[in-house]
Write a protein that holds these residues in place. Structure first.
Motif, PDB file in Angstrom:
ATOM      1  N   ALA A  30       0.845  -1.192   0.000  1.00  0.00           N
ATOM      2  CA  ALA A  30       0.000   0.000   0.000  1.00  0.00           C
ATOM      3  C   ALA A  30       0.884   1.248   0.000  1.00  0.00           C
ATOM      4  O   ALA A  30       1.938   1.280   0.636  1.00  0.00           O
ATOM      5  N   SER A  31       0.457   2.245  -0.741  1.00  0.00           N
ATOM      6  CA  SER A  31       1.133   3.541  -0.858  1.00  0.00           C
ATOM      7  C   SER A  31       2.464   3.467  -1.604  1.00  0.00           C
ATOM      8  O   SER A  31       3.172   4.466  -1.681  1.00  0.00           O
TER       9      SER A  31
ATOM     10  N   ASN B 150      -5.644  -6.393  -2.892  1.00  0.00           N
ATOM     11  CA  ASN B 150      -6.128  -6.364  -1.509  1.00  0.00           C
ATOM     12  C   ASN B 150      -6.858  -7.669  -1.149  1.00  0.00           C
ATOM     13  O   ASN B 150      -7.908  -7.649  -0.510  1.00  0.00           O
TER      14      ASN B 150
ATOM     15  N   LEU C 124     -11.373  -1.503  -6.397  1.00  0.00           N
ATOM     16  CA  LEU C 124     -10.283  -0.873  -5.643  1.00  0.00           C
ATOM     17  C   LEU C 124      -9.308  -0.133  -6.554  1.00  0.00           C
ATOM     18  O   LEU C 124      -8.318   0.419  -6.091  1.00  0.00           O
TER      19      LEU C 124
ATOM     20  N   LEU D 171     -10.527   8.496 -10.518  1.00  0.00           N
ATOM     21  CA  LEU D 171     -10.519   8.966  -9.126  1.00  0.00           C
ATOM     22  C   LEU D 171     -11.911   9.090  -8.514  1.00  0.00           C
ATOM     23  O   LEU D 171     -12.037   9.386  -7.330  1.00  0.00           O
TER      24      LEU D 171
ATOM     25  N   ASP E  63     -12.563   7.383  -5.501  1.00  0.00           N
ATOM     26  CA  ASP E  63     -11.447   7.525  -4.576  1.00  0.00           C
ATOM     27  C   ASP E  63     -10.812   6.168  -4.238  1.00  0.00           C
ATOM     28  O   ASP E  63     -10.679   5.806  -3.063  1.00  0.00           O
ATOM     29  N   PRO E  64     -10.434   5.399  -5.266  1.00  0.00           N
ATOM     30  CA  PRO E  64      -9.899   4.052  -5.003  1.00  0.00           C
ATOM     31  C   PRO E  64      -8.480   4.128  -4.438  1.00  0.00           C
ATOM     32  O   PRO E  64      -7.761   5.088  -4.716  1.00  0.00           O
ATOM     33  N   PRO E  65      -8.074   3.130  -3.690  1.00  0.00           N
ATOM     34  CA  PRO E  65      -6.720   3.159  -3.120  1.00  0.00           C
ATOM     35  C   PRO E  65      -5.612   2.882  -4.139  1.00  0.00           C
ATOM     36  O   PRO E  65      -4.470   3.222  -3.897  1.00  0.00           O
TER      37      PRO E  65
ATOM     38  N   ARG F 121       1.028  14.378  -6.698  1.00  0.00           N
ATOM     39  CA  ARG F 121       0.179  14.763  -5.558  1.00  0.00           C
ATOM     40  C   ARG F 121      -0.625  13.563  -5.051  1.00  0.00           C
ATOM     41  O   ARG F 121      -0.790  13.377  -3.858  1.00  0.00           O
ATOM     42  N   LEU F 122      -1.103  12.759  -5.990  1.00  0.00           N
ATOM     43  CA  LEU F 122      -1.847  11.558  -5.575  1.00  0.00           C
ATOM     44  C   LEU F 122      -0.953  10.624  -4.780  1.00  0.00           C
ATOM     45  O   LEU F 122      -1.381  10.021  -3.802  1.00  0.00           O
TER      46      LEU F 122
ATOM     47  N   GLU G 212       1.510  11.468  -2.986  1.00  0.00           N
ATOM     48  CA  GLU G 212       1.703  12.048  -1.645  1.00  0.00           C
ATOM     49  C   GLU G 212       0.507  11.779  -0.739  1.00  0.00           C
ATOM     50  O   GLU G 212       0.640  11.741   0.476  1.00  0.00           O
ATOM     51  N   THR G 213      -0.675  11.629  -1.345  1.00  0.00           N
ATOM     52  CA  THR G 213      -1.857  11.362  -0.511  1.00  0.00           C
ATOM     53  C   THR G 213      -1.924   9.903  -0.060  1.00  0.00           C
ATOM     54  O   THR G 213      -2.842   9.531   0.668  1.00  0.00           O
ATOM     55  N   GLY G 214      -1.009   9.088  -0.532  1.00  0.00           N
ATOM     56  CA  GLY G 214      -0.958   7.703  -0.074  1.00  0.00           C
ATOM     57  C   GLY G 214      -1.555   6.696  -1.036  1.00  0.00           C
ATOM     58  O   GLY G 214      -1.714   5.524  -0.690  1.00  0.00           O
ATOM     59  N   LYS G 215      -1.897   7.154  -2.232  1.00  0.00           N
ATOM     60  CA  LYS G 215      -2.420   6.202  -3.221  1.00  0.00           C
ATOM     61  C   LYS G 215      -1.317   5.237  -3.650  1.00  0.00           C
ATOM     62  O   LYS G 215      -0.143   5.605  -3.714  1.00  0.00           O
TER      63      LYS G 215
ATOM     64  N   ASP H 137      -6.220  13.090   3.094  1.00  0.00           N
ATOM     65  CA  ASP H 137      -5.220  14.095   2.782  1.00  0.00           C
ATOM     66  C   ASP H 137      -5.876  15.118   1.858  1.00  0.00           C
ATOM     67  O   ASP H 137      -7.043  15.014   1.535  1.00  0.00           O
TER      68      ASP H 137
ATOM     69  N   THR I 178      -7.400   7.914   1.410  1.00  0.00           N
ATOM     70  CA  THR I 178      -6.313   7.080   0.896  1.00  0.00           C
ATOM     71  C   THR I 178      -6.704   5.623   0.787  1.00  0.00           C
ATOM     72  O   THR I 178      -6.144   4.886   0.031  1.00  0.00           O
TER      73      THR I 178
END
Lengths: 313, 299
Positions: free
Chosen positions: A26-27, A60, A74, A142, A145-147, A172-173, A175-178, B7, B16
């Motif tokens: 993840a991320s 996942n 997801l 988006l 808002d999928p991970p 930027r995405l 950085e948001t943890g995607k 975020d 996220t």
């Protein structure tokens, strides 16, 4: 988050993806790197469960083939070829995809604002520019808002400024943890966005490295495509790799990267191994990473490195 | 999966680890059906067929009234008989072409790949498209029938309304059967041009060639009357025609010895047998299309 185990996809007798295994947490952000025909797009389609394949892929924990709908829920996907219904209006188009993901009209509006497409809802899709279509695809990816975001050469049809916009958005995405998984031909994108790079060659995973490991040199590199006599590419690749050059094969020659003042070296090495070269092309120059000046240097080729090839998984 | 953190992205909150974002089977199917319906409404083929069918229906209605001295005796019944041949030509063509373009068209435009990358199943996509197109075609014909009925009701009252209603029901079944066949051809074809070509060939076969083949087969193989009947109703157009005639309370004797045999043997249940034949033509091609579309995978 993504787990691929011995994924094999054949088209007839051709193995487009050949026993590829990897894991992506993840991320994390992972780039698929390789020439045309290396299997990047096919691998992404397998992960999405669009193509049937041998082996296993989960997102996942959801099997891409057995529970494809749950797995795809997801993932936001941006394809290489942007294919929308051209007659549809942008607003209706995104609302349709919002519905498929159980989202409301307000979600569609919100995501259009995110990609700066608000106010264009009444335009027909065919009237949008390439960059706007790309942003629409990103908006659709988006909307729920999928991970995980999967992108197949997201900037291949864009000009320099369009590319920069997309790369900035993806940064930027990230950085948001995607979790990002993307195929790319461009070292600048890979360097900016990826924490790991999977190098694919003729469907096989040949390296799993960081961008820094893939491009450790600060010097300019030149990419040369060689065509060997009797199409002896495999043996030639082996010789060049033993000499510390990274080589990429895709069925259309053999691509080697060398410092710009040593362009003759691959041919000398091949001559010493009694392998003739019938033709060669000098492709684009890769600038040093520190300058981050890859933006106008599209290459359709390869991972470049002066490392040996001994770290194959 | 629960939201773990949030975020900011362009000033918008980003989750996220968002919820799965997948919807129920029914919800996705309805979403596809609605899109297909509205796409059909805004397409040229829909407009063209609707106008053509409406104009021809009204024309047949006026002519049938003129034939009965404009006094309205059996106005709906005459119109039903007049519309029968028109429907047998126009409706299969319309439904086959619409079905043939559905999946193959998406495939050719590259939109199929994009749709399949969404959290949907192939079943939802195919059934949704079928429902949407089916409703659009039935609405298109409904406009023609409605205008025709209005002309007749104004000039001739409601005589024969029952048979006219059954004509509408059987026509919708015929349209859905041909749409199923069209979708099967669409699933089998890589390109929409090929699917359309196959659709046109199927139309030609069902409308013209099968009758000629049946006649030739009857003479060549000296088929018995029950065999001729069984072979005839395999063709959905023949099942439709007989079904409408039976529901007009007319004798199938007009169809010769085969019609007499059918009336005599099956009696009141004949209408149901013919309707079930059409239902079979709806279910089997669609089921086969579904199986092939789901099992073959890929795009």
């Amino acid at each position: 988050m993504i787990h691929a185990k011995q994924v094999v996809k054949k088209f007839g007798s051709m193995r487009a993806v050949d026993d590829v295994s990897f894991e992506l947490g993840a991320s994390e952000s992972l780039a698929l790197w390789g020439s045309n025909g290396a299997g990047k797009t096919t691998l992404i389609r397998c992960l999405l469960g669009i193509f049937p394949f041998a082996g296993q892929a989960t997102i996942n924990g959801h099997d891409a083939q057995q529970s494809g709908k749950l797995a795809r829920a997801l993932v936001g996907y941006v394809p290489q070829e942007l294919s929308f219904h051209d007659d549809a209006r942008l607003g209706r188009s995104i609302q349709f995809f919002a519905k498929l993901r159980g989202k409301r009209k307000t979600d569609a509006t919100r995501v259009l604002e995110m990609v700066d497409l608000q106010g264009h809802e009444s335009k027909r899709v065919r009237d949008l520019s390439g960059g706007m279509k790309q942003r629409l695809a990103l908006a659709i990816a988006l909307i729920a808002d999928p991970p995980v975001i999967m992108l197949d050469e997201p900037t291949s049809n864009l000009d320099a400024s369009g590319r920069q916009e997309v790369v900035d958005t993806l940064s930027r995405l990230r950085e948001t943890g995607k979790t990002l998984l993307f195929a790319s031909h461009r070292p600048d994108e890979v360097h900016t966005l990826a924490s790991r790079v999977l190098v694919l060659e003729r469907g096989k995973l040949v390296r799993d490295v960081t961008p820094k490991e893939l491009w450790p040199t600060h010097r300019s590199l030149q990419t040369i495509r060689l065509h060997t006599n009797e199409d002896n590419d495999d043996q030639a690749a082996s010789v060049l790799r033993q000499a510390g050059l990274t080589v990429n094969l895709n069925g259309h020659g053999l691509c080697v990267s060398v410092p710009h003042n040593r362009k003759g070296e691959p041919m000398t090495l091949l001559a010493q191994a009694s392998i003739g070269v019938r033709d060669f092309e000098i492709l684009e120059e890769l600038k040093p990473i520190e300058s981050h000046d890859f933006a106008d240097c599209p290459i359709d080729t390869l991972a470049t490195s002066n490392q040996s090839h001994g770290d194959q998984p | 999966m629960t939201t773990l953190s949030t975020d900011q992205f362009h000033g918008h909150e980003i989750q996220t680890h968002a919820g799965p974002g997948h919807t129920s089977r029914m919800y996705c199917t309805i979403a596809f059906a609605k899109r297909e319906f509205f796409d059909a409404l805004s397409s040229r083929w829909f407009l063209l067929y609707t106008v053509a069918f409406s104009v021809l229906s009204i024309g047949v209605s006026y002519m049938s009234l003129a034939g009965s001295g404009s006094q309205g005796f059996a106005g709906f019944g005459r119109t039903t008989a007049g519309l029968l041949n028109l429907i047998m030509l126009v409706v299969p063509l319309m439904a086959l072409i619409a079905g043939a373009g559905s999946i193959a068209g998406e495939r050719e435009r590259g939109t199929l790949l994009y749709l399949l990358a969404q959290p949907i199943t192939r079943t939802e996509l195919l059934i949704g498209k079928y429902i949407g197109l089916g409703i659009a075609i039935c609405c298109s014909m409904g406009i023609g029938f409605g205008l025709s009925a209005a002309v007749l009701a104004f000039n001739a009252g409601g005589v024969g309304l029952g048979s006219f209603s059954m004509l509408i029901v059987f026509t919708c079944m015929l349209a859905l059967a041909m749409l199923s066949l069209g979708m099967l051809l669409s699933v089998l074809s890589r390109r929409s041009g090929i699917a359309t070509g196959l659709g046109l060939f199927s139309w030609l076969t069902l409308v013209f060639l099968s009758d000629l083949g049946l006649m030739a087969g009857t003479v060549l193989f000296k088929l018995r009357v029950q065999e001729v009947f069984a072979i005839a109703i395999i063709n959905p157009l023949q099942a439709f025609k007989m079904g409408v005639i039976v529901n007009m309370n007319a004798s199938l004797d007009v169809l010769g010895p085969v019609g007499s045999y059918a009336s005599r043997t099956f009696g009141d249940s004949l209408s149901w047998i013919l309707a079930l034949t059409l239902v079979g033509w709806i279910v089997f091609p669609l089921g086969l299309a579904l199986i092939l579309f789901c099992k073959r995978g890929g795009i």
